[in-house]
Design a protein around this motif. Structure first.
Motif, PDB file in Angstrom:
ATOM      1  N   GLY A   1       0.352   5.269   0.652  1.00 13.63           N
ATOM      2  CA  GLY A   1      -0.508   4.105   0.822  1.00 13.63           C
ATOM      3  C   GLY A   1      -0.097   2.995  -0.105  1.00 13.63           C
ATOM      4  O   GLY A   1       0.835   3.131  -0.903  1.00 13.63           O
ATOM      5  N   THR A   2      -0.793   1.899   0.010  1.00 11.38           N
ATOM      6  CA  THR A   2      -0.487   0.744  -0.819  1.00 11.38           C
ATOM      7  C   THR A   2      -1.451   0.668  -1.990  1.00 11.38           C
ATOM      8  O   THR A   2      -2.547   1.237  -1.968  1.00 11.38           O
ATOM      9  CB  THR A   2      -0.596  -0.541   0.016  1.00 11.38           C
ATOM     10  N   THR A   3      -1.017  -0.049  -3.011  1.00  9.58           N
ATOM     11  CA  THR A   3      -1.857  -0.327  -4.173  1.00  9.58           C
ATOM     12  C   THR A   3      -2.326  -1.772  -4.084  1.00  9.58           C
ATOM     13  O   THR A   3      -1.504  -2.676  -3.921  1.00  9.58           O
ATOM     14  CB  THR A   3      -1.074  -0.115  -5.476  1.00  9.58           C
TER      15      THR A   3
ATOM     16  N   THR B   1      -5.616 -11.062  -2.628  1.00 10.39           N
ATOM     17  CA  THR B   1      -5.265  -9.648  -2.767  1.00 10.39           C
ATOM     18  C   THR B   1      -3.757  -9.475  -2.626  1.00 10.39           C
ATOM     19  O   THR B   1      -3.156  -9.960  -1.665  1.00 10.39           O
ATOM     20  CB  THR B   1      -5.972  -8.789  -1.705  1.00 10.39           C
ATOM     21  N   THR B   2      -3.164  -8.792  -3.597  1.00 11.88           N
ATOM     22  CA  THR B   2      -1.749  -8.416  -3.537  1.00 11.88           C
ATOM     23  C   THR B   2      -1.650  -6.929  -3.245  1.00 11.88           C
ATOM     24  O   THR B   2      -2.288  -6.112  -3.926  1.00 11.88           O
ATOM     25  CB  THR B   2      -1.026  -8.730  -4.856  1.00 11.88           C
ATOM     26  N   ARG B   3      -0.873  -6.568  -2.233  1.00 13.48           N
ATOM     27  CA  ARG B   3      -0.658  -5.161  -1.863  1.00 13.48           C
ATOM     28  C   ARG B   3       0.769  -4.774  -2.216  1.00 13.48           C
ATOM     29  O   ARG B   3       1.717  -5.465  -1.850  1.00 13.48           O
ATOM     30  CB  ARG B   3      -0.929  -4.941  -0.373  1.00 13.48           C
ATOM     31  N   LEU B   4       0.913  -3.661  -2.925  1.00 16.63           N
ATOM     32  CA  LEU B   4       2.214  -3.156  -3.363  1.00 16.63           C
ATOM     33  C   LEU B   4       2.514  -1.831  -2.688  1.00 16.63           C
ATOM     34  O   LEU B   4       1.638  -0.965  -2.583  1.00 16.63           O
ATOM     35  CB  LEU B   4       2.245  -2.963  -4.886  1.00 16.63           C
ATOM     36  N   LEU B   5       3.751  -1.675  -2.232  1.00 14.03           N
ATOM     37  CA  LEU B   5       4.206  -0.418  -1.647  1.00 14.03           C
ATOM     38  C   LEU B   5       5.558  -0.075  -2.243  1.00 14.03           C
ATOM     39  O   LEU B   5       6.521  -0.835  -2.114  1.00 14.03           O
ATOM     40  CB  LEU B   5       4.317  -0.526  -0.122  1.00 14.03           C
ATOM     41  N   LEU B   6       5.635   1.059  -2.925  1.00 15.77           N
ATOM     42  CA  LEU B   6       6.874   1.531  -3.529  1.00 15.77           C
ATOM     43  C   LEU B   6       7.511   2.544  -2.576  1.00 15.77           C
ATOM     44  O   LEU B   6       6.935   3.604  -2.309  1.00 15.77           O
ATOM     45  CB  LEU B   6       6.620   2.188  -4.889  1.00 15.77           C
TER      46      LEU B   6
ATOM     47  N   LEU C   1       8.205   6.837  -2.503  1.00  8.30           N
ATOM     48  CA  LEU C   1       8.044   7.772  -1.396  1.00  8.30           C
ATOM     49  C   LEU C   1       8.761   7.267  -0.161  1.00  8.30           C
ATOM     50  O   LEU C   1       8.900   6.058   0.052  1.00  8.30           O
ATOM     51  CB  LEU C   1       6.555   7.957  -1.073  1.00  8.30           C
ATOM     52  N   ASN C   2       9.220   8.208   0.673  1.00  2.13           N
ATOM     53  CA  ASN C   2       9.789   7.836   1.958  1.00  2.13           C
ATOM     54  C   ASN C   2       8.680   7.401   2.904  1.00  2.13           C
ATOM     55  O   ASN C   2       7.586   7.985   2.919  1.00  2.13           O
ATOM     56  CB  ASN C   2      10.538   9.024   2.573  1.00  2.13           C
ATOM     57  N   LEU C   3       8.948   6.370   3.701  1.00  2.00           N
ATOM     58  CA  LEU C   3       7.967   5.908   4.667  1.00  2.00           C
ATOM     59  C   LEU C   3       7.741   6.972   5.732  1.00  2.00           C
ATOM     60  O   LEU C   3       8.685   7.496   6.322  1.00  2.00           O
ATOM     61  CB  LEU C   3       8.446   4.617   5.332  1.00  2.00           C
ATOM     62  N   SER C   4       6.488   7.323   5.970  1.00  2.00           N
ATOM     63  CA  SER C   4       6.151   8.322   6.974  1.00  2.00           C
ATOM     64  C   SER C   4       4.735   8.071   7.468  1.00  2.00           C
ATOM     65  O   SER C   4       3.796   7.975   6.677  1.00  2.00           O
ATOM     66  CB  SER C   4       6.265   9.738   6.391  1.00  2.00           C
ATOM     67  N   ALA C   5       4.599   8.001   8.798  1.00  2.52           N
ATOM     68  CA  ALA C   5       3.274   7.784   9.380  1.00  2.52           C
ATOM     69  C   ALA C   5       2.413   9.032   9.293  1.00  2.52           C
ATOM     70  O   ALA C   5       1.185   8.965   9.432  1.00  2.52           O
ATOM     71  CB  ALA C   5       3.419   7.360  10.844  1.00  2.52           C
ATOM     72  N   ASP C   6       3.052  10.197   9.037  1.00  2.00           N
ATOM     73  CA  ASP C   6       2.310  11.453   9.000  1.00  2.00           C
ATOM     74  C   ASP C   6       1.867  11.838   7.590  1.00  2.00           C
ATOM     75  O   ASP C   6       1.222  12.858   7.408  1.00  2.00           O
ATOM     76  CB  ASP C   6       3.183  12.583   9.572  1.00  2.00           C
ATOM     77  N   ASP C   7       2.231  11.033   6.594  1.00  4.44           N
ATOM     78  CA  ASP C   7       1.900  11.359   5.215  1.00  4.44           C
ATOM     79  C   ASP C   7       0.619  10.634   4.809  1.00  4.44           C
ATOM     80  O   ASP C   7       0.611   9.420   4.636  1.00  4.44           O
ATOM     81  CB  ASP C   7       3.056  10.950   4.299  1.00  4.44           C
TER      82      ASP C   7
ATOM     83  N   LEU D   1       7.774  -3.440  -2.092  1.00  2.00           N
ATOM     84  CA  LEU D   1       7.325  -4.402  -1.094  1.00  2.00           C
ATOM     85  C   LEU D   1       6.003  -4.994  -1.555  1.00  2.00           C
ATOM     86  O   LEU D   1       5.072  -4.260  -1.904  1.00  2.00           O
ATOM     87  CB  LEU D   1       7.154  -3.726   0.265  1.00  2.00           C
ATOM     88  N   MET D   2       5.915  -6.321  -1.542  1.00  2.00           N
ATOM     89  CA  MET D   2       4.702  -7.002  -1.999  1.00  2.00           C
ATOM     90  C   MET D   2       4.214  -7.947  -0.920  1.00  2.00           C
ATOM     91  O   MET D   2       5.010  -8.675  -0.315  1.00  2.00           O
ATOM     92  CB  MET D   2       4.984  -7.786  -3.287  1.00  2.00           C
TER      93      MET D   2
END
Length: 455
Positions: free
Chosen positions: A20-22, A36-41, A10-16, A52-53
């Motif tokens: 979110g992260t996994t 805790t590992t946080r993933l963002l695709l 997904l495109n990064l957007s503060a309005d979406d 991003l991890m």
């Protein structure tokens, strides 16, 4: 009615609210307790998909950040050579993968691949990280090995001098995965300080990034593999039965090149008058709405390359049909702008459609780093896009240049017989490819005769 699948990246957007992260519970490599590992695709515009991890441990406070490519492995490695001339070059944003090797020629200093994690940083950030790493154990080293500590202090001093850019130096980023990137602050104009070279990986380099040939993985089935290869032996271009596919639309499952969701691609073989057979592929993704079309030549690589110059002086010139292959670069002489072959891919369109695609991709590049982009660079890009819009409105005459070393690109002539001799605004030049061009196309090592006897 079933709900359309969501894009994976997904495109990064503060309005979406759906972005979110996994979170995954994983072991801390420092204290061996659970953190805790946080993933963002997500996607970097005009670049590619990334993962991003971020790891954090509440027990010992250990933290770690990492970036990895989420796209397919590039077919070739890339070597980027940056000549650093002033302090502004230190602010260039750099995307490096796990497989990026870094070298500074003047100091004979090298950071090998796989020694650091992938990240998005700047040239100054890379130098500062090296300084911090070398300075970390200096106090203890001065007690145990004073001579070595003095040598390291001298080297750190040379690194600090690099940050002042008193003299030019050469920074080399060599990535066998092809995922490295150095920001061009002069976009959309060519970057005169960076030389980019694509190269074919060796067998050892392919093994390093996890690419193996079938016979290397399945030695016990080598005989069966050879039999399969016999069935799949190369078909000569003049033996390819394209005529059997004319008028038929083939459909096959694939993944969206943007969000990687499942979708379908339609393929059709057609003939461009006065040129050759081409294969047109169109993909529509219900998840992200992406619509793409791609064109590939139905024949092989031509004996000579082709350079096509089109003067766009009227609305009639905007309507010329254009076949741009995936190896063809496009330039506009009056705007001093050039787009490489990989940026636009292969497509069958018009001059207007080609220029619009160039404008849209350059506008995407200007938003690559959003609000963090340099204001001067952003203003320069805005002025350039205004000039590009003037071109599309027809108020400015330009010359569009298509340079295709494979000879598989075409521009329609505005004459009854499609002859370029009677079209004053169209100039076609055929040329012999250089050794470097043949090397990039993989022709120097290609055996085109006698392969049947060796099989």
């Amino acid at each position: 009615m079933s709900e359309a699948p969501k894009p994976i990246y997904l495109n990064l957007s503060a309005d979406d609210p759906d972005l979110g992260t996994t979170e995954i519970e994983s072991m801390c490599m420092n204290c061996h307790k659970n953190g805790t590992t946080r993933l963002l695709l997500t996607k970097i515009p005009f670049y590619k998909e990334i993962v991003l991890m971020s790891f954090s441990c509440d027990h010992c406070g250990f933290q770690n950040n990492e970036i990895q490519s989420g796209a397919e492995i590039q077919p070739k490695g890339i070597k980027l050579t940056l000549t650093v001339k002033d302090v502004t070059d230190l602010n260039r944003r750099i995307v490096k993968s796990d497989y990026s090797a870094i070298r500074i020629e003047e100091l004979d200093f090298e950071i090998p691949a796989k020694s650091q994690k992938g990240e998005v940083t700047t040239l100054e950030g890379i130098i500062e990280r090296v300084i911090n790493g070398l300075s970390q154990d200096q106090e203890q080293r001065r007690k145990d090995h004073p001579d070595a500590a003095d040598q390291i202090d001298q080297f750190i001093g040379k690194l600090r001098e690099l940050k002042e850019v008193k003299t030019e130096f050469t920074f080399i980023l060599d990535d066998i995965s092809g995922d490295a990137h150095i920001e061009n602050p002069n976009a959309p104009h060519p970057d005169e300080n960076v030389v980019s070279v694509l190269y074919n990986r060796t067998k050892e380099q392919n093994h390093l990034i996890g690419i193996y040939e079938k016979d290397e993985l399945e030695n016990e089935e080598r005989n069966e593999q050879q039999e399969a290869n016999e069935k799949l032996k190369p078909i000569q271009a003049d033996e390819w039965p394209l005529e059997e596919l004319h008028g038929e639309v083939l459909q096959f499952a694939t993944n969206c090149p943007e969000c990687h969701a499942s979708c379908e691609t339609n393929m059709k073989v057609t003939t461009i008058p006065h040129f050759k057979d081409v294969v047109i592929m169109a993909t529509v993704c219900e998840a992200c709405g992406l619509r793409t079309n791609e064109v590939k030549s139905g024949g092989g690589i031509e004996e000579k390359g082709v350079k096509i110059e089109v003067k766009v002086i009227s609305r009639e010139d905007f309507s010329r049909d254009v076949l741009k292959s995936e190896t063809c670069s496009v330039a506009i002489r009056e705007l001093d702008v050039e787009v490489g072959p990989s940026a636009l891919g292969g497509r069958f369109t018009t001059i207007e459609g080609l220029l619009t695609a160039m404008r849209d991709q350059l506008a995407e590049q200007s938003a690559m780093f959003g609000d963090s982009a340099d204001r001067e660079c952003q203003n320069r890009m805005d002025r350039f896009l205004d000039q590009f819009n003037e071109v599309l409105s027809g108020s400015k005459m330009i010359t569009v240049i298509l340079d295709d070393p494979t000879g598989n690109s075409y521009v329609q002539a505005l004459t009854d017989d499609d002859s370029t001799d009677s079209d004053p605004n169209l100039r076609i030049i055929h040329y012999h490819r250089s050794h470097d061009q043949n090397e990039e196309l993989g022709l120097n090592d290609m055996k085109v005769e006698g392969y049947e006897e060796d099989s």
